[in-house]
Structure formats: C-alpha cells, structure tokens
Design an enzyme around this catalytic site. Structure first.
Site, mmCIF file in Angstrom:
data_model
loop_
_atom_site.group_PDB
_atom_site.id
_atom_site.type_symbol
_atom_site.label_atom_id
_atom_site.label_comp_id
_atom_site.label_asym_id
_atom_site.label_seq_id
_atom_site.Cartn_x
_atom_site.Cartn_y
_atom_site.Cartn_z
ATOM 1 N N ASP A 299 27.063 0.108 10.439
ATOM 2 C CA ASP A 299 26.294 1.342 10.333
ATOM 3 C C ASP A 299 26.499 2.072 9.010
ATOM 4 O OD1 ASP A 299 24.746 3.561 10.885
ATOM 5 O OD2 ASP A 299 26.192 4.491 12.213
ATOM 6 N N ASP B 180 0.818 -1.224 0.000
ATOM 7 C CA ASP B 180 0.000 0.000 0.000
ATOM 8 C C ASP B 180 0.853 1.277 0.000
ATOM 9 O OD1 ASP B 180 -2.253 -1.701 0.365
ATOM 10 O OD2 ASP B 180 -1.971 -1.653 2.532
ATOM 11 N N GLU C 184 22.212 0.520 5.606
ATOM 12 C CA GLU C 184 20.813 0.191 5.323
ATOM 13 C C GLU C 184 20.374 0.635 3.939
ATOM 14 O OE1 GLU C 184 20.653 4.024 7.882
ATOM 15 O OE2 GLU C 184 21.949 2.289 7.591
ATOM 16 N N GLU D 228 -11.766 0.069 -3.020
ATOM 17 C CA GLU D 228 -10.971 0.708 -1.973
ATOM 18 C C GLU D 228 -9.782 1.427 -2.624
ATOM 19 O OE1 GLU D 228 -9.931 -2.593 0.527
ATOM 20 O OE2 GLU D 228 -8.469 -3.400 -0.903
ATOM 21 N N ASN E 114 17.765 6.480 11.307
ATOM 22 C CA ASN E 114 19.014 5.756 11.046
ATOM 23 C C ASN E 114 18.877 4.307 11.489
ATOM 24 O OD1 ASN E 114 21.988 5.723 10.343
ATOM 25 N ND2 ASN E 114 22.077 5.025 12.469
ATOM 26 N N ASN F 210 -5.067 -7.937 -3.770
ATOM 27 C CA ASN F 210 -5.714 -6.639 -3.843
ATOM 28 C C ASN F 210 -4.742 -5.652 -4.506
ATOM 29 O OD1 ASN F 210 -3.867 -6.232 -1.762
ATOM 30 N ND2 ASN F 210 -5.409 -6.034 -0.175
#
Length: 510
Positions: free
Chosen positions: A504, A66, A396, A251, A415, A323
């Site tokens: 990180d 969505d 990430e 919807e 983060n 959907n």
C-alpha cells in the site's frame, strides 16, 4: 502445470547523482538517471520506461487515451479513456473498437514523472443509462459552499456527452442529470455524434462546452463542431448552440481561455486537402491538431483559424498512425500538452490499436495567444522537483514498472494498492531526494506473506534492510537500516513477487 509459491522480494535500488550533477538538479529540473544494471535479466516483463530515462507514457502498466487535466492543491490530475478495459475484453489479437469501455482512468503528479494511479471511474455503475465512456474533459471551480467542485464531461458513446460531478478530484463521483447534457435532442445540435466534449471556464467564471463529430457536410467545412454556454450550475445550457467553422474538422474538441481569448482545438480529418483559402497558413496535415481563436465564441464568423500545432504521433515516429486527441494546460508556470500515442503495443504483444497518454512541454505565447508546433516524444517532460522519500508515499506512485503490475482499490476513494501477480514485478520511483538526510529506518504497509529486501545503489550487495511479513491484516513493518548509505538524489525500485500480496505505502525515516 503447477504454480510456484513465492515470497515477496522487494528491492530498492538508488543510483546517486554526483556533486556537480546534483547541484544542477537542484537549480533546474531533476536530471534523469541512467541505470547501469541489466534490468531485463533481473525483472519480469520490463517496460520501455524502466530501462530508459523516458517519462512517456505516463502509466506503463495499462492502456489509456484521450487525456484531459485539472490542477488542484499543487498537483495536476489527468483523466483518460480506459483503453485497457477494451484490451482485457478482446485480448492481444483483438481490436480497439471501444465498445467495451465503460470506465475512465484517474492519475496525478506534482513533478511530471512520478504518477499516482487513482483507479477508475465506473460510469456503467454511476450512469447505467449511458452506453460507453470516452474522451473526458474536466474543469473545477470554487463554489459558494467553500468547496472546489469538479465537473467531468465525457462522450457517452457517439450519441451525446454526459457529465459527472464531485467535490474531490478522485471522487466519489455522481451523475447529476441522469441523461446527456448534450445530444441530438438539443435544438441547434447539427451533427450525428455530439461527443468529445471540451470544457473551459472563462475569466468571468462562466462555463463553455464544445463538442461535435459524425458525418461531414463537406470535406473542407464539415459543419459539425459546436459550442454552447453553460449555466451557472455547469450542468445546464444557457445559450443557443452555435457552430464553429473548423476546416477539415474530425473530432476531439477542446477549449482553453488565454488572455481574454477562447481557444478551440480539434483533430483534423484524414481527407485530402483539396481546398485551402489561406496563403499565409500551411494546410494542416492529416489527422493533426489545429486551433482557432475568438473573442465572441457564439458568433461563428468571429472564429479565426490560426494553425496546426501538433502532428499525428505516427508522423513523428512515436508509434504508428492513430487518431489524435490533446489537452493543453498550464501547471507550475509551464504549458504542457497531453495526448496519446501507441507507445506500449509491442510491450503488451498487440497490434490492436491500443493507446497511451503522454505529455510534452509547450512554449505558448500568451500575449498573442499563439501556440507553436509541439512534438510527441518518448522522452517527455523533465522532472520538476525531487520526490521526498521521508513522507508517506503510495505504492501506486510510479515512474516505471515491470511485470505488467496490477493494482486494486482499497480503503479511501482514490487509493490503490500494488497487487502481487507475476514473478519479479517492479515499481520504480524517479528522482528521490536523499541529499539532506540519511535514513535510519524504512517502513512499508503490507498485507500477506512475504519478505521485503531494500537495496541501495545496486542489487549485488547486502540488503540495506530486510522485512519479514506474514499476516492476514494490514500491518506497517519498520526496521532500522544497518548498512552505510551516501547522500544524493536517485531512483528507487520496488520489486515484489507473490500472488495475493498487497503493498500500500512506504517511507524512509531519519
């Protein structure tokens, strides 16, 4: 049963473009690079994105659905329903019936293939009065205080639509109302489920909100889709609630404003198309996306049905039937459609109906406000620009992974850090630009015990550089690169082992 203690072993592989291909990559979108290595032998739980040049789904380590999107400072930020929260609760054998979803997912990109995962919006904590959080819709506006304010609307289960606000696209978020902005208590709301909100700000700076769902009045004209003008604060209503006469409405309401025209898009229902008054427009297929346009949105008679523009992903063989929920947006002078499909169910070993967000480029005719038919694919959009490996990059940020890698929030809001979980986890970066500079050093910010090996071109030769790290605090390790490295644009792979090891950020230095 025992668990081996493993060290972090990070591998970076860069497959380079040749001169002609590189020149084309610089004048056009970055061309995807096919990896010749047998990654399934080298890495654990290799996702379909890692062994292909596919850009879809956007994130391959969790389920999302969505989608909505907003641009800010040269990046597009995408927000989604967190199907993975349901999956983690019910397991591989369970069903995606949405009742355990109480968070929304945040991600962003500046090139359409490398996505930075910004973590979750915990609606259960922010709005403990609410039930669930599905189907977000976001917009932003520069306000009198000189800050860009973000307004994020979402489905509070099926009972209404709620809103969160922030002055950053990744939060922190707050609940300004302590209640739904629309629900069945609002006069004029004539539907069982005033959910799936869709927001837009028009050319005059006025906000509008569409919503609706529930029991239809008739199959052909359900009569349960609505629109309302928002107040100047974007968290109040400034008009009566009006109906949008959307044929075969189900919807997934959404709004755009193109060339002075309101564009309403929605998901059609699964009913047979027994009634259809148009001779010049095809009947919409079941559970597809259709659109309507208006110049006066509060006048129901002004809305004109235009066409269907995006079929069910199951109808085009991108996963099974599901959907449908889309968001049309413009980024760097191109139109795109964000949607969801069941891309990763086989990868996660489930048939429970868990979805993932994908994106396709669209050719929208702005002058005539015409949206041609789009099509879901695995390939997805092209990379708009190469990634710069000489500026600080986040662990990430990925274009593909293995090991169903996990991330956790550390430090500043938005983060995340990669977290060791399984053997041979992998983070891939696509289209990194080493064409102008050869790096002299590599550095990474890590925490825990492990070893980082950096490889270029393949995994067989001597590592470009190795970092040994063992510490309880966050440390940035840096070491000179001793091996020869050619110029080019290519993919980067970070592969790591070791439970509890955290990764990180990283960059190359010339």
């Amino acid at each position: 049963m025992f668990r081996k203690k493993v060290l972090l072993s990070t591998v970076i592989v860069i497959a380079f473009l040749g001169g002609r291909e590189f020149a084309e990559a610089q004048t056009n979108a970055v061309k995807p690079i096919e990896v010749k290595e047998n990654l399934e032998e080298k890495f654990a739980n290799v996702s379909p994105k890692l062994t292909s040049s596919d850009a879809n789904p956007l994130l391959d380590f969790m389920f999302t659905a969505d989608p909505t999107a907003v641009e800010y400072n040269g990046r597009i930020y995408v927000y989604a329903t967190n199907d993975h929260q349901q999956y983690e609760k019910v397991g591989k054998e369970g069903k995606n019936s949405y009742e355990h979803i109480h968070t929304l997912v945040m991600m962003s990109t500046d090139d359409m293939v490398n996505w930075t995962y910004h973590g979750l919006i915990n609606t259960a904590k922010l709005a403990p009065w609410s039930q669930n959080s599905w189907a977000p819709s976001i917009t932003s506006r520069l306000e009198a205080d000189g800050k860009t304010h973000f307004y994020l609307y979402y489905s509070n289960s099926g009972v209404g639509s709620a809103v969160l606000t922030s002055t950053s696209p990744v939060g922190p978020w707050s609940d300004p109302l302590g209640k739904n902005i629309v629900d069945r208590s609002v006069p004029g709301v004539d539907c069982d489920a005033p959910f799936d909100p869709g927001v837009v700000i028009d050319g005059q700076g006025t906000g509008w909100l569409a919503f609706g769902g529930g029991t239809p009045k008739t199959d052909y004209m359900p009569g349960i889709s609505h629109i309302v003008k928002l107040g100047t604060d974007m968290i109040s209503l400034a008009s009566n609630v009006a109906k949008i006469p959307a044929p075969y409405f189900f919807e997934a309401s959404d709004l755009n404003f193109i060339n002075g025209t309101w564009v309403y898009t929605y998901n059609t229902n699964w009913k047979d198309r027994t009634e259809w008054p148009y001779s010049n427009i095809d009947k919409p297929t079941k559970c597809n996306m259709s659109y309507m346009t208006s110049k006066t949105p509060l006048n129901p008679d002004s809305w004109k049905y235009r066409d269907n523009y995006f079929k069910n992903t199951g109808d085009v063989n991108v996963g099974p039937l599901t959907n449908n929920h889309t968001h049309l947006f413009k980024f760097k002078e191109k139109y795109y459609i964000a949607y969801h499909a069941m891309y990763l169910q086989d990868y996660f070993g489930t048939k429970g109906g868990f979805r993932n967000v994908g994106i396709e480029e669209m050719q929208v005719d702005e002058e005539n406000v015409n949206i041609p038919m789009g099509k879901a694919t695995f390939k997805g959009p092209s990379q708009l620009n190469p990634l710069n490996p000489f500026v600080l990059q986040q662990a990430e940020t990925t274009a593909g992974t293995s090991g169903q890698v996990q991330f956790e929030a550390v430090g500043n809001v938005g983060n995340m850090v990669a977290k060791g979980k399984a053997d041979k986890q992998c983070l891939m970066i696509r289209g990194a630009d080493f064409s102008k500079q050869i790096p002299a050093k590599f550095e990474a910010r890590v925490k825990g015990k492990g070893k980082i090996d950096v490889y270029v071109n393949n995994l067989k030769d001597t590592p470009l550089v190795s970092l040994i790290c063992d510490g309880k605090e966050w440390t940035t390790f840096s070491k000179e690169i001793g091996q020869k490295m050619d110029k080019g644009v290519g993919n980067i792979y970070f592969v790591f082992n070791g439970e509890g090891f955290l990764f990180d950020e990283w960059k190359f230095i010339y």
